[in-house]
Motif scaffolding. Structure first.
Motif, PDB file in Angstrom:
ATOM      1  N   GLY A 168     -16.010 -76.346   7.293  1.00 39.70           N
ATOM      2  CA  GLY A 168     -16.577 -77.498   7.999  1.00 39.70           C
ATOM      3  C   GLY A 168     -16.728 -78.632   7.003  1.00 39.70           C
ATOM      4  N   ASP A 202     -11.643 -77.960   8.710  1.00 41.83           N
ATOM      5  CA  ASP A 202     -12.453 -78.612   9.742  1.00 41.83           C
ATOM      6  C   ASP A 202     -11.588 -78.687  11.009  1.00 41.83           C
ATOM      7  OD1 ASP A 202     -15.206 -80.547   9.278  1.00 41.83           O
ATOM      8  OD2 ASP A 202     -14.133 -80.811  11.178  1.00 41.83           O
ATOM      9  N   SER A 212     -10.596 -73.523  12.535  1.00 37.80           N
ATOM     10  CA  SER A 212     -11.958 -73.316  13.030  1.00 37.80           C
ATOM     11  C   SER A 212     -12.666 -72.284  12.162  1.00 37.80           C
ATOM     12  CB  SER A 212     -11.944 -72.830  14.474  1.00 37.80           C
ATOM     13  OG  SER A 212     -13.270 -72.456  14.837  1.00 37.80           O
ATOM     14  N   ILE A 213     -13.904 -72.565  11.851  1.00 38.27           N
ATOM     15  CA  ILE A 213     -14.673 -71.616  11.039  1.00 38.27           C
ATOM     16  C   ILE A 213     -15.087 -70.385  11.849  1.00 38.27           C
ATOM     17  CG2 ILE A 213     -15.444 -73.282   9.333  1.00 38.27           C
ATOM     18  CD1 ILE A 213     -18.060 -73.579  10.869  1.00 38.27           C
ATOM     19  N   ARG A 230     -21.721 -76.586   4.233  1.00 39.03           N
ATOM     20  CA  ARG A 230     -22.786 -77.578   4.082  1.00 39.03           C
ATOM     21  C   ARG A 230     -22.977 -78.370   5.373  1.00 39.03           C
ATOM     22  NH1 ARG A 230     -21.940 -81.682   1.178  1.00 39.03           N
ATOM     23  NH2 ARG A 230     -23.558 -81.712  -0.415  1.00 39.03           N
ATOM     24  N   HIS A 231     -24.201 -78.396   5.860  1.00 40.38           N
ATOM     25  CA  HIS A 231     -24.567 -79.268   6.999  1.00 40.38           C
ATOM     26  C   HIS A 231     -23.768 -78.949   8.269  1.00 40.38           C
ATOM     27  CE1 HIS A 231     -26.568 -81.780   3.990  1.00 40.38           C
ATOM     28  NE2 HIS A 231     -25.438 -81.903   3.344  1.00 40.38           N
TER      29      HIS A 231
HETATM   30  C1  LIG Z   1     -22.243 -82.799   9.455  1.00 40.21           C
HETATM   31  S1  LIG Z   1     -20.576 -82.436   9.091  1.00 40.21           S
HETATM   32  C2  LIG Z   1     -20.652 -81.795   7.427  1.00 40.21           C
HETATM   33  C3  LIG Z   1     -19.394 -82.103   6.631  1.00 40.21           C
HETATM   34  C4  LIG Z   1     -19.342 -81.587   5.201  1.00 40.21           C
HETATM   35  N1  LIG Z   1     -19.570 -80.156   5.132  1.00 40.21           N
HETATM   36  C5  LIG Z   1     -20.278 -82.315   4.273  1.00 40.21           C
HETATM   37  O1  LIG Z   1     -21.156 -81.670   3.678  1.00 40.21           O
HETATM   38  O2  LIG Z   1     -20.124 -83.532   4.110  1.00 40.21           O
HETATM   39  C6  LIG Z   1     -20.229 -80.976  10.032  1.00 40.21           C
HETATM   40  C7  LIG Z   1     -18.750 -80.684  10.128  1.00 40.21           C
HETATM   41  O3  LIG Z   1     -18.570 -79.382  10.709  1.00 40.21           O
HETATM   42  C8  LIG Z   1     -17.398 -79.432  11.465  1.00 40.21           C
HETATM   43  N2  LIG Z   1     -17.291 -78.318  12.406  1.00 40.21           N
HETATM   44  C9  LIG Z   1     -18.046 -78.085  13.522  1.00 40.21           C
HETATM   45  N3  LIG Z   1     -17.588 -76.987  14.161  1.00 40.21           N
HETATM   46  C10 LIG Z   1     -16.527 -76.527  13.445  1.00 40.21           C
HETATM   47  C11 LIG Z   1     -15.624 -75.446  13.597  1.00 40.21           C
HETATM   48  N4  LIG Z   1     -15.735 -74.588  14.621  1.00 40.21           N
HETATM   49  N5  LIG Z   1     -14.669 -75.268  12.668  1.00 40.21           N
HETATM   50  C12 LIG Z   1     -14.533 -76.121  11.628  1.00 40.21           C
HETATM   51  N6  LIG Z   1     -15.348 -77.170  11.430  1.00 40.21           N
HETATM   52  C13 LIG Z   1     -16.337 -77.377  12.331  1.00 40.21           C
HETATM   53  C14 LIG Z   1     -17.471 -80.769  12.151  1.00 40.21           C
HETATM   54  O4  LIG Z   1     -16.233 -81.172  12.675  1.00 40.21           O
HETATM   55  C15 LIG Z   1     -18.001 -81.651  11.020  1.00 40.21           C
HETATM   56  O5  LIG Z   1     -16.956 -82.275  10.311  1.00 40.21           O
END
Ligand SMILES: C[S@@+](CC[C@H](N)C(=O)[O-])C[C@H]1O[C@@H](n2cnc3c(N)ncnc32)[C@H](O)[C@@H]1O
Length: 272
Positions: free
Chosen positions: A50, A73, A99-100, A116-117
């Protein structure tokens, strides 16, 4: 069916790009010593699950100059931004659409898996944490930042921000089947898994440790990205929501004011 990325619209919004930039500037200086705790091999393989716009992945590529880092992501716009911003790392830093919930990596691929986040914004966080552990090698580490929206404190003025943070995350979490308080709940999830050496640390984003403008930029980005959704998913109107956010931003900018966001950082070693 449960939406696996209920915040997709917010995550793709321009306010999120600003938010991730400000969050990383606020958090990273205190995160570095936590990352240095892990006994990583040279040429370590690191996953950023993500990864958004690559704020964390790029900083890890900088911090560990021999490591290869993969950011994944599901928002292509942010992946493209990450690819264009961080070309200087060449083949050591890659960004892929994955996808995670279902990572492509084989079991035991990574020495360090970072998330993270993200975990507060998705349903079934326990499934994702299981998937992150699956792709981490035995003896490798999970490094997670599970946000908790009960860990923000602002001064009372005309409004009581305590009431806002009591009411809003609970309502949004219920509407989206996400746990906006996962920071305090993640220990139980990890304790039930095949992991050891669980640690809980806190990065303190406050008006003493972090420049006021950086902290204010985080809350401004949250206001711009979420005030409308708050008016749709909680009893607060759009104007109510703006009023709370603007008061919190003024609190941060006030040279005599104090405010704090405590950000949990959780780590665990995958059992050998
Ligand atoms: C708030 S952002 C955090 C981004 C990064 N980790 C950072 O610390 O700057 C959350 C991210 O999780 C991603 N995300 C949400 N569900 C996801 C999934 N099923 N697979 C991959 N990424 C996902 C979103 O697209 C988003 O870019």
């Amino acid at each position: 069916m449960t939406d696996l990325n209920p915040q997709a619209k917010h995550m793709a919004d321009e306010s999120m790009v600003r938010c991730l930039d400000a969050q990383a500037r606020a958090i990273w200086p205190q995160e570095i010593p936590l990352l240095h705790r892990y006994a990583l091999p040279s040429n370590a393989r690191i996953l950023d699950a993500g990864c958004g716009t690559g704020e964390g992945a790029s900083r890890m590529a900088e911090l560990f100059p021999d490591a290869s880092v993969l950011g994944v992501d599901i928002i292509d716009k942010n992946l493209e931004l990450a690819r264009s911003r961080y070309q200087k790392f060449g083949s050591r830093l890659n960004f892929q659409h994955q996808s995670i919930f279902e990572l492509k990596a084989a079991d035991a691929t990574f020495d360090l898996t970072v998330c993270r986040h993200v975990l507060h914004s998705i349903p079934y966080a326990d499934r994702v944490i299981g998937e992150l552990a699956r792709v981490t090698r035995p003896g490798g580490y999970l490094h997670l930042i599970p946000e908790d929206y009960g860990m923000l404190h602002f001064e009372r003025a005309g409004l009581d921000p305590g009431e806002f943070w009591h009411q809003v995350p609970a309502a949004i979490g219920a509407a989206s089947q996400t746990d906006m308080f996962i920071g305090r709940n993640i220990y139980r999830i990890l304790a039930a898994m095949q992991v050891e050496q669980i640690t809980m640390d806190y990065i303190v984003v406050d008006t003493i440790r972090v420049p006021r403008e950086t902290f204010a930029a985080i809350i401004e980005a949250w206001r711009d990205g979420y005030a409308e959704a708050i008016s749709e998913q909680t009893p607060l109107t759009y104007e109510d929501s703006l009023g709370y956010f603007n008061q919190m931003i003024a609190n941060i900018r006030d040279p005599g004011g104090y405010a704090v966001w405590m950000v949990p950082v959780v780590s665990a070693r995958v059992a050998a």
